[in-house]
Design an enzyme around this catalytic site. Structure first.
Site, PDB file in Angstrom:
ATOM      1  N   SER A 120      68.846 -73.633 -43.957  1.00  0.00           N
ATOM      2  CA  SER A 120      68.715 -72.260 -43.491  1.00  0.00           C
ATOM      3  C   SER A 120      68.599 -71.277 -44.657  1.00  0.00           C
ATOM      4  O   SER A 120      67.667 -71.358 -45.437  1.00  0.00           O
ATOM      5  CB  SER A 120      69.902 -71.924 -42.574  1.00  0.00           C
ATOM      6  OG  SER A 120      69.664 -70.766 -41.830  1.00  0.00           O
ATOM      7  N   LYS A 123      65.823 -76.399 -41.753  1.00  0.00           N
ATOM      8  CA  LYS A 123      66.268 -75.547 -40.652  1.00  0.00           C
ATOM      9  C   LYS A 123      65.717 -74.149 -40.865  1.00  0.00           C
ATOM     10  O   LYS A 123      66.318 -73.324 -41.527  1.00  0.00           O
ATOM     11  CB  LYS A 123      67.781 -75.512 -40.598  1.00  0.00           C
ATOM     12  CG  LYS A 123      68.304 -74.800 -39.388  1.00  0.00           C
ATOM     13  CD  LYS A 123      69.801 -74.964 -39.283  1.00  0.00           C
ATOM     14  CE  LYS A 123      70.294 -74.248 -38.042  1.00  0.00           C
ATOM     15  NZ  LYS A 123      69.946 -72.836 -38.100  1.00  0.00           N
TER      16      LYS A 123
END
Length: 464
Positions: free
Chosen positions: A372, A397
């Site tokens: 992320s 992600k």
């Protein structure tokens, strides 16, 4: 998570795009820089670690005014429970990344649910909202009851009671729940949990197919209480391990750093005049990360170290704005991250010319637990050629969620966009590939241990 703020004016800070209710964000293709004043608005964004559900939230606590607008409603009177349902429907209608809504007529679904779903009690309304969101077949667009929304906010503030596991789905069709990253120093990490491990049961409850929030509820609990977690390494379902864990309430220290002296020549940049490396460990991106990272890079820059080692292994992300802020400390110019939705590139976050150190040789340590906001940082540093990425491919992600507050204290996490690196690489399910292949466990993460290895014959070649 990304909502940014007036793109036409100067700044918006970036990680997690800012917050202007995502619903009100207009397409902006011009580059936007951010100011320190914008930082506080970014702090409520994206997920966090100790049992942080791996949402990759970009605006984790953004309050969005969800008006009903002029959309035609059924002729009969609308009850207060139906109004709450309509708030959730409108949040997705305005912000969802897939404007085909998984091939469904979103307006027709609204009418169908209002007519056929019972909404006489709050529990029934919540159930109707969950059913509506399930149609999207998106595990990250989820309904958050008030208690779950409050827990999410506690996570982005830096502390939560749990076992120190950040979880997500494996990306396959089986809906396995996997460890995104074990929080450094947490109960699970100490017991041997690793990024990529598949969770089988929690206190005897099988978790495959459960929502991340349900699994999170199983893992969380009172401080000092016990929980049993059965898991296995990826691809080895017959070789399970049972961890007996004690839940703890902790405050996450996002940044630690030190100067390693007498570093072995193999670990130094070519032609280094000093045997010193600055080591910075970023464990997570929470509301304290920006200030702590600024202090670390400022002090190491003053020391004139020969090189920097930025360690984001097992950093599962957190506040998107903090990730961009750290990139701006190290990159003086150029694009850092692109935000794309179904219409293409909508926002570009760039360096602001106020870097702390844009010249000292840099290596970034990553592994499969790097996800992320951490991948945003790694991608920015790689594509800008600011530093080498060493380790293994990151998690992948790259979806962005924003959390929309509903009027009763509940909320809806909505997938609103996806990250791309400056070179246009879609991070989701792909990750960031390393420039230098390196055993991700060759270096410890504690300050004393990393300096000991860097000064020994076992020191890895970091700078190529």
């Amino acid at each position: 998570m990304h909502s940014r703020t007036n793109c036409l004016q100067t700044s918006v800070r970036a990680p997690q795009p800012h917050f202007r209710p995502f619903t009100a964000v207009k397409t902006c293709r011009q580059r936007c820089s951010t100011t320190a004043a914008a930082a506080k608005r970014d702090q409520a964004q994206e997920q966090q670690p100790w049992i942080q559900v791996g949402l990759g939230l970009a605006a984790a606590a953004t309050a969005v005014a969800v008006g009903l607008g002029a959309a035609a409603l059924p002729a009969q009177a609308v009850t207060s429970e139906q109004l709450l349902f309509l708030e959730a429907w409108r949040a997705v209608d305005r912000a969802y990344v897939d404007k085909s809504f998984n091939g469904q007529s979103w307006f027709k679904l609204r009418e169908t649910y209002l007519k056929k779903e019972p909404m006489d009690r709050r529990a029934q309304t919540y159930d109707a909202i969950r059913k509506l969101l399930a149609v999207l077949d998106d595990p990250f667009t989820r309904f958050l009851e008030p208690s779950r929304l409050a827990a999410l906010r506690r996570g982005t503030a830096g502390s939560v009671t749990g076992v120190g596991l950040e979880i997500t789905y494996d990306g396959g069709s089986g809906k396995d729940v996997v460890v995104l990253t074990p929080a450094p120093g947490g109960p699970a990490e100490k017991a041997g949990a690793r990024a990529g491990d598949v969770i089988v049961t929690v206190d005897g409850t099988a978790v495959k197919g459960l929502s991340l929030y349900d699994v999170s509820d199983l893992l969380q609990g009172e401080a000092d209480s016990q929980v049993e977690v059965v898991l296995h390494a990826p691809g080895a379902p017959s070789n399970t391990r049972t961890l007996q864990l004690t839940r703890q309430k902790v405050t996450i220290n996002p940044v630690t750093f030190t100067t390693c002296s007498n570093v072995a020549a193999a670990a130094l940049p070519p032609g280094a005049a000093k045997q010193q490396l600055g080591y910075v460990r970023l464990a997570t991106f929470n509301s304290n990360t920006t200030a702590a990272a600024q202090q670390a890079f400022t002090e190491l820059s003053k020391q004139g170290v020969a090189g920097l080692v930025l360690d984001i292994r097992n950093n599962g992300g957190g506040l998107f704005p903090a990730g961009v802020n750290v990139a701006r400390m190290l990159v003086d110019r150029g694009d850092l991250v692109l935000i794309a939705d179904s219409q293409g590139i909508r926002d570009i976050y760039s360096a602001d010319g106020n870097s702390i150190d844009s010249a000292t040789p840099l290596v970034v340590l990553v592994n499969r637990g790097t996800a992320s906001a951490s991948e945003v940082l790694a991608g920015a540093l790689k594509d800008s050629k600011r530093g080498l990425i060493a380790g293994e491919r990151t998690f992948g992600k790259g979806l962005i969620q924003t959390v929309v507050d509903l009027s009763d204290g509940s909320g809806v996490a909505v997938t609103v966009a996806r990250y791309q690196t400056p070179a246009g690489v879609d991070i989701n399910k792909i990750g960031v590939s390393p420039d230098v292949q390196l055993d991700p466990e060759v270096l410890p993460t504690d300050l004393e241990g990393v300096c000991r290895v860097l000064g020994s014959d076992a020191a890895p070649r970091l700078f190529g």
